[in-house]
Design a protein around this motif. Structure first.
Motif, PDB file in Angstrom:
ATOM      1  N   GLU A   1       0.835  -1.215   0.000  1.00  8.25           N
ATOM      2  CA  GLU A   1       0.000   0.000   0.000  1.00  8.25           C
ATOM      3  C   GLU A   1       0.865   1.258   0.000  1.00  8.25           C
ATOM      4  O   GLU A   1       0.596   2.212  -0.736  1.00  8.25           O
ATOM      5  CB  GLU A   1      -0.923   0.013   1.221  1.00  8.25           C
ATOM      6  CG  GLU A   1      -2.081  -0.986   1.156  1.00  8.25           C
ATOM      7  CD  GLU A   1      -3.058  -0.677   0.006  1.00  8.25           C
ATOM      8  OE1 GLU A   1      -3.069   0.462  -0.485  1.00  8.25           O
ATOM      9  OE2 GLU A   1      -3.790  -1.607  -0.390  1.00  8.25           O
TER      10      GLU A   1
ATOM     11  N   GLU B   1      -5.044   5.769 -14.284  1.00  7.49           N
ATOM     12  CA  GLU B   1      -6.129   4.782 -14.365  1.00  7.49           C
ATOM     13  C   GLU B   1      -6.487   4.553 -15.829  1.00  7.49           C
ATOM     14  O   GLU B   1      -6.494   5.479 -16.636  1.00  7.49           O
ATOM     15  CB  GLU B   1      -7.376   5.310 -13.630  1.00  7.49           C
ATOM     16  CG  GLU B   1      -7.147   5.588 -12.158  1.00  7.49           C
ATOM     17  CD  GLU B   1      -7.841   4.576 -11.260  1.00  7.49           C
ATOM     18  OE1 GLU B   1      -8.469   3.640 -11.794  1.00  7.49           O
ATOM     19  OE2 GLU B   1      -7.739   4.728 -10.021  1.00  7.49           O
TER      20      GLU B   1
ATOM     21  N   ALA C   1      -8.159  -0.290 -14.298  1.00 11.39           N
ATOM     22  CA  ALA C   1      -6.953  -0.747 -13.600  1.00 11.39           C
ATOM     23  C   ALA C   1      -6.042   0.441 -13.322  1.00 11.39           C
ATOM     24  O   ALA C   1      -6.180   1.501 -13.939  1.00 11.39           O
ATOM     25  CB  ALA C   1      -6.213  -1.780 -14.445  1.00 11.39           C
TER      26      ALA C   1
ATOM     27  N   ARG D   1      -2.455  -2.380 -10.226  1.00 12.74           N
ATOM     28  CA  ARG D   1      -3.634  -2.912  -9.542  1.00 12.74           C
ATOM     29  C   ARG D   1      -4.665  -3.279 -10.600  1.00 12.74           C
ATOM     30  O   ARG D   1      -5.057  -2.443 -11.419  1.00 12.74           O
ATOM     31  CB  ARG D   1      -4.218  -1.893  -8.571  1.00 12.74           C
ATOM     32  CG  ARG D   1      -5.286  -2.476  -7.639  1.00 12.74           C
ATOM     33  CD  ARG D   1      -5.635  -1.522  -6.530  1.00 12.74           C
ATOM     34  NE  ARG D   1      -6.126  -0.248  -7.067  1.00 12.74           N
ATOM     35  CZ  ARG D   1      -5.848   0.948  -6.539  1.00 12.74           C
ATOM     36  NH1 ARG D   1      -5.102   1.043  -5.466  1.00 12.74           N
ATOM     37  NH2 ARG D   1      -6.324   2.039  -7.095  1.00 12.74           N
ATOM     38  N   LYS D   2      -5.055  -4.543 -10.588  1.00 15.36           N
ATOM     39  CA  LYS D   2      -5.975  -5.045 -11.601  1.00 15.36           C
ATOM     40  C   LYS D   2      -7.372  -4.463 -11.389  1.00 15.36           C
ATOM     41  O   LYS D   2      -7.670  -3.935 -10.327  1.00 15.36           O
ATOM     42  CB  LYS D   2      -6.039  -6.583 -11.516  1.00 15.36           C
ATOM     43  CG  LYS D   2      -4.717  -7.251 -11.774  1.00 15.36           C
ATOM     44  CD  LYS D   2      -4.811  -8.761 -11.723  1.00 15.36           C
ATOM     45  CE  LYS D   2      -4.755  -9.257 -10.280  1.00 15.36           C
ATOM     46  NZ  LYS D   2      -4.742 -10.736 -10.215  1.00 15.36           N
ATOM     47  N   SER D   3      -8.204  -4.580 -12.423  1.00 11.52           N
ATOM     48  CA  SER D   3      -9.549  -4.036 -12.322  1.00 11.52           C
ATOM     49  C   SER D   3     -10.371  -4.765 -11.261  1.00 11.52           C
ATOM     50  O   SER D   3     -11.360  -4.239 -10.766  1.00 11.52           O
ATOM     51  CB  SER D   3     -10.259  -4.104 -13.680  1.00 11.52           C
ATOM     52  OG  SER D   3     -10.161  -5.405 -14.220  1.00 11.52           O
ATOM     53  N   ASP D   4      -9.935  -5.970 -10.877  1.00  4.92           N
ATOM     54  CA  ASP D   4     -10.652  -6.662  -9.803  1.00  4.92           C
ATOM     55  C   ASP D   4     -10.140  -6.258  -8.424  1.00  4.92           C
ATOM     56  O   ASP D   4     -10.566  -6.805  -7.406  1.00  4.92           O
ATOM     57  CB  ASP D   4     -10.566  -8.189  -9.981  1.00  4.92           C
ATOM     58  CG  ASP D   4      -9.143  -8.729  -9.765  1.00  4.92           C
ATOM     59  OD1 ASP D   4      -8.247  -7.943  -9.375  1.00  4.92           O
ATOM     60  OD2 ASP D   4      -8.917  -9.928  -9.990  1.00  4.92           O
ATOM     61  N   GLY D   5      -9.223  -5.307  -8.381  1.00  8.54           N
ATOM     62  CA  GLY D   5      -8.743  -4.784  -7.104  1.00  8.54           C
ATOM     63  C   GLY D   5      -7.469  -5.433  -6.599  1.00  8.54           C
ATOM     64  O   GLY D   5      -6.805  -4.894  -5.718  1.00  8.54           O
TER      65      GLY D   5
ATOM     66  N   TYR E   1      -3.509  -6.919  -6.721  1.00 10.90           N
ATOM     67  CA  TYR E   1      -2.271  -6.393  -7.280  1.00 10.90           C
ATOM     68  C   TYR E   1      -1.618  -7.429  -8.187  1.00 10.90           C
ATOM     69  O   TYR E   1      -1.740  -8.630  -7.961  1.00 10.90           O
ATOM     70  CB  TYR E   1      -1.291  -6.036  -6.156  1.00 10.90           C
ATOM     71  CG  TYR E   1      -1.764  -4.899  -5.299  1.00 10.90           C
ATOM     72  CD1 TYR E   1      -1.813  -3.612  -5.825  1.00 10.90           C
ATOM     73  CD2 TYR E   1      -2.166  -5.109  -3.991  1.00 10.90           C
ATOM     74  CE1 TYR E   1      -2.262  -2.553  -5.049  1.00 10.90           C
ATOM     75  CE2 TYR E   1      -2.607  -4.054  -3.200  1.00 10.90           C
ATOM     76  CZ  TYR E   1      -2.655  -2.781  -3.738  1.00 10.90           C
ATOM     77  OH  TYR E   1      -3.095  -1.736  -2.988  1.00 10.90           O
TER      78      TYR E   1
END
Length: 560
Positions: free
Chosen positions: A273, A287, A291, A308-312, A314
């Motif tokens: 983080e 962005e 992503a 960071r992938k679109s599903d949240g 990493y």
RNA sequence: GCGCCCGUAGCUCAGUUGGAUAGAGUGUCGGCCUCCGAAGCCGAAGGUCAGAGGUUCAAAUCCUCUCGGGCGCGCCA
């Protein structure tokens, strides 16, 4: 010696400059060992380098330099040869001194204190605990560990690190596989996890789990709960079990790590983080398609990378960067990552991420040593399958079959960036064609001579030998002394260039020198002065073989 | 297609980071055990350093291109 010669030439150049014979001031004078003994011991190409600016013929300039050269007791004579090389022939005393240096410094001979106190970390192997180590890990282990030992000889304070993922998708697949096995499934069943592991060891893990076994690995200890439905417990046990397996192989290889680093800790301690946040404030994040990307193209990458992938979740890229930030914060001036060449695409990416952070990390940090692929052959055919792992040849297979010494030596005797063909038949053979035995045999032969000495009721008088070095006039003795003197240079070069094969190659040369000498001369002669002088010499050779093999993780047996 | 690595004796590979006549092992052929261990030693044969240009006093080594092999090129690790 190189330094001395370099200084002498620099002095000569300065003198010529003052006498206005030479328009240029001193440049860096490099001294090289000669390839051919007919060219003396050391040579300088300075006359060739300066000829143009000095507007003189190289040979004339060399002549001028030689006439101006200060004399030294170390140098017997100086010659000009070829297009203008200045060749130095050392005085016999300069040779003899190396024997005494080896004998007095013993296991420390060849070491340098140049880098005293500087911290260096080398990360290698770093295999995820999802299966046994394969031959590629073996090459990594041998190269990484030998580099660590070599760098330590140059005064670096070396830390060996092993990084692994104990909580990602691969570990999930491992857990699911063991879980399936606990349900009575086998890899042949349709219900076996699609991405599951299929090696025999999955059954071993499941069996050990069921009996409530306690496993102790170098970095963790877990007792099985034996509950076939507790997936966290299965996971923790399976990871520990495989870590223990890997440690078993690594120990058999004489490789130990100072520190194990868990990828999961980067998350639990908020380092991932923190890294994201820092990259965003630095302005290199953006962005796109849901992503979060990093503009790594700003730092030499050929395309931007998703953090960071679109599903949240990493991508692995981010923890990699966070991990290296952690290394940097731990204060390592140098960090070397030894990996398989199939990871080479991460090099640019990680460095780009570190540059984007703007926290003062140098552009070339960390360094990488990428070894090329290993193929294993037996009977001329490539070996691909190991029962143990289910798909690949394991390091254990190799160690069991050919032994630690040959395996380690074979992995470091080639340049890391060449593909390696590991010929099992050759490594197994305890005969003429095996370079490991060749070197070890030289060591054992010297030990044997020393034993014979005692059996004949004689003893080795070192001081008497020192008083009779002038009797060492044989050509082979000359060559051995030169080889001994080269050892520190070889260590320095191998460490600097991160090329352990230089040492392996050198040891073969030294062993050859010994064997040739052994066949040509009798050591246990009647004349005690000559006998002791020769014993001093071969004792020094024995010491250097031992020192060198130690750095490669290969034993130096006294009897074979 | 793009990026990285490699291409040296029949085979496996070195080559001191641009130096002098290209080196080992193995394989082939021929020698050496009354003698400290023959797991060894000595000798012979074996080369367009993949190819073509370039850089310079000097290139297997550095640069460009071509050919051949390996590995990468994912919102997998």
């Amino acid at each position: 010696m190189k330094l001395l010669l370099s200084q002498l030439i620099t002095e000569a150049l300065a003198t010529l400059h003052r006498a206005e014979q030479l328009p240029v001031t001193a440049t860096e004078v490099r001294i090289e060992r000669t390839r051919d003994r007919a060219h003396g011991d050391f040579a300088s190409n300075i006359a060739l380098v300066l000829a143009k600016t000095a507007r003189r013929k190289p040979r004339d300039l060399a002549e001028l330099i030689c006439q101006t050269l200060p004399t030294s007791a170390q140098i017997e004579r100086v010659e000009i040869a070829g297009p203008g090389f200045i060749n130095f022939f050392l005085a016999p005393a300069a040779y003899h001194a190396v024997i005494d240096t080896v004998l007095s410094q013993a296991e420390h001979y060849g070491r340098s204190t140049a880098g005293t106190g500087r911290k260096l970390q080398i990360e290698f192997v770093s295999a995820n605990p999802t299966g046994p180590l394969h031959v590629g890990h073996g090459r990594g282990a041998a190269v990484g560990d030998s580099l660590a030992r070599l760098l330590a000889t140059q005064g670096w304070q070396v830390s060996r690190e092993f990084y692994y993922n104990d909580a990602g998708q691969q570990i999930h697949n491992l857990t699911a596989s063991v879980h399936a096995r606990l349900q009575g499934l086998t890899p042949e069943d349709g219900a076996w996890p699609v991405d599951g592991y299929r090696g025999e060891y999955i059954s071993d893990v499941a069996a050990a789990y069921q009996t409530g076994e306690t496993v102790v690995a170098d970095d963790r200890q877990v007792t099985a709960q034996a509950d076939p439905t507790a997936s966290d417990a299965i996971r923790d046990f399976a990871v520990a079990w495989l870590r223990r397996e890997q440690d078993h192989d690594l120990h058999a290889f004489d490789v130990r790590f100072d520190h194990y680093f868990l990828e999961s800790s980067l998350y639990t301690q908020g380092k991932v983080e923190d890294t994201v946040a820092r990259l965003i404030t630095q302005g290199f994040a953006f962005e796109h398609d849901g992503a979060l990307w990093l503009r790594t193209t700003e730092f030499g990458d050929d395309k931007d990378r998703v953090m960071r992938k679109s599903d949240g979740g990493y991508t692995y890229f981010l923890p990699d960067v966070a991990y290296h930030v952690d290394k940097w914060q731990r204060g390592f001036q140098r960090v070397i990552n030894e990996q398989g060449a199939d990871h080479h695409s991460t090099v640019t990416r990680v460095r780009a991420g570190l540059q984007a952070l703007g926290i003062g990390i140098p552009p070339g940090w960390p360094e990488y040593v990428l070894h090329q692929m290993v193929t294993v052959t037996r009977g001329g055919e490539e070996v691909k399958i190991s029962k143990r792992a289910g798909s690949y040849v394991t390091l254990r297979d190799l160690i069991d079959e050919v032994g630690r010494d040959a395996t380690r030596f074979f992995f470091v005797m080639r340049k890391v960036d060449s593909q390696l063909v590991f010929d099992i038949d050759l490594a197994r053979s305890q005969s003429l064609d095996n370079p490991v035995y060749y070197i070890q045999y030289a060591h054992a032969r010297i030990c044997s001579v020393q034993r014979q000495l005692g059996e004949k009721g004689l003893s080795h008088d070192i001081a008497d030998g020192q008083a009779h070095y002038s009797t060492l006039t044989a050509e082979h003795e000359d060559q051995l002394m030169v080889l001994l003197a080269r050892y520190p240079e070889v260590l320095q070069a191998a460490a600097e260039q991160l090329e352990p094969q230089l040492l392996a190659q050198y040891l073969r040369d030294l062993a050859q020198g010994l064997h040739t000498y052994y066949t040509a001369q009798q050591f246990l002669v009647e004349a005690s002065g000559l006998r002791n002088a020769r014993l001093n010499l071969i004792t020094a050779v024995r010491q250097v073989i031992r020192n060198g093999l130690e750095l490669l993780g290969v034993s130096a047996p006294e009897v074979m």
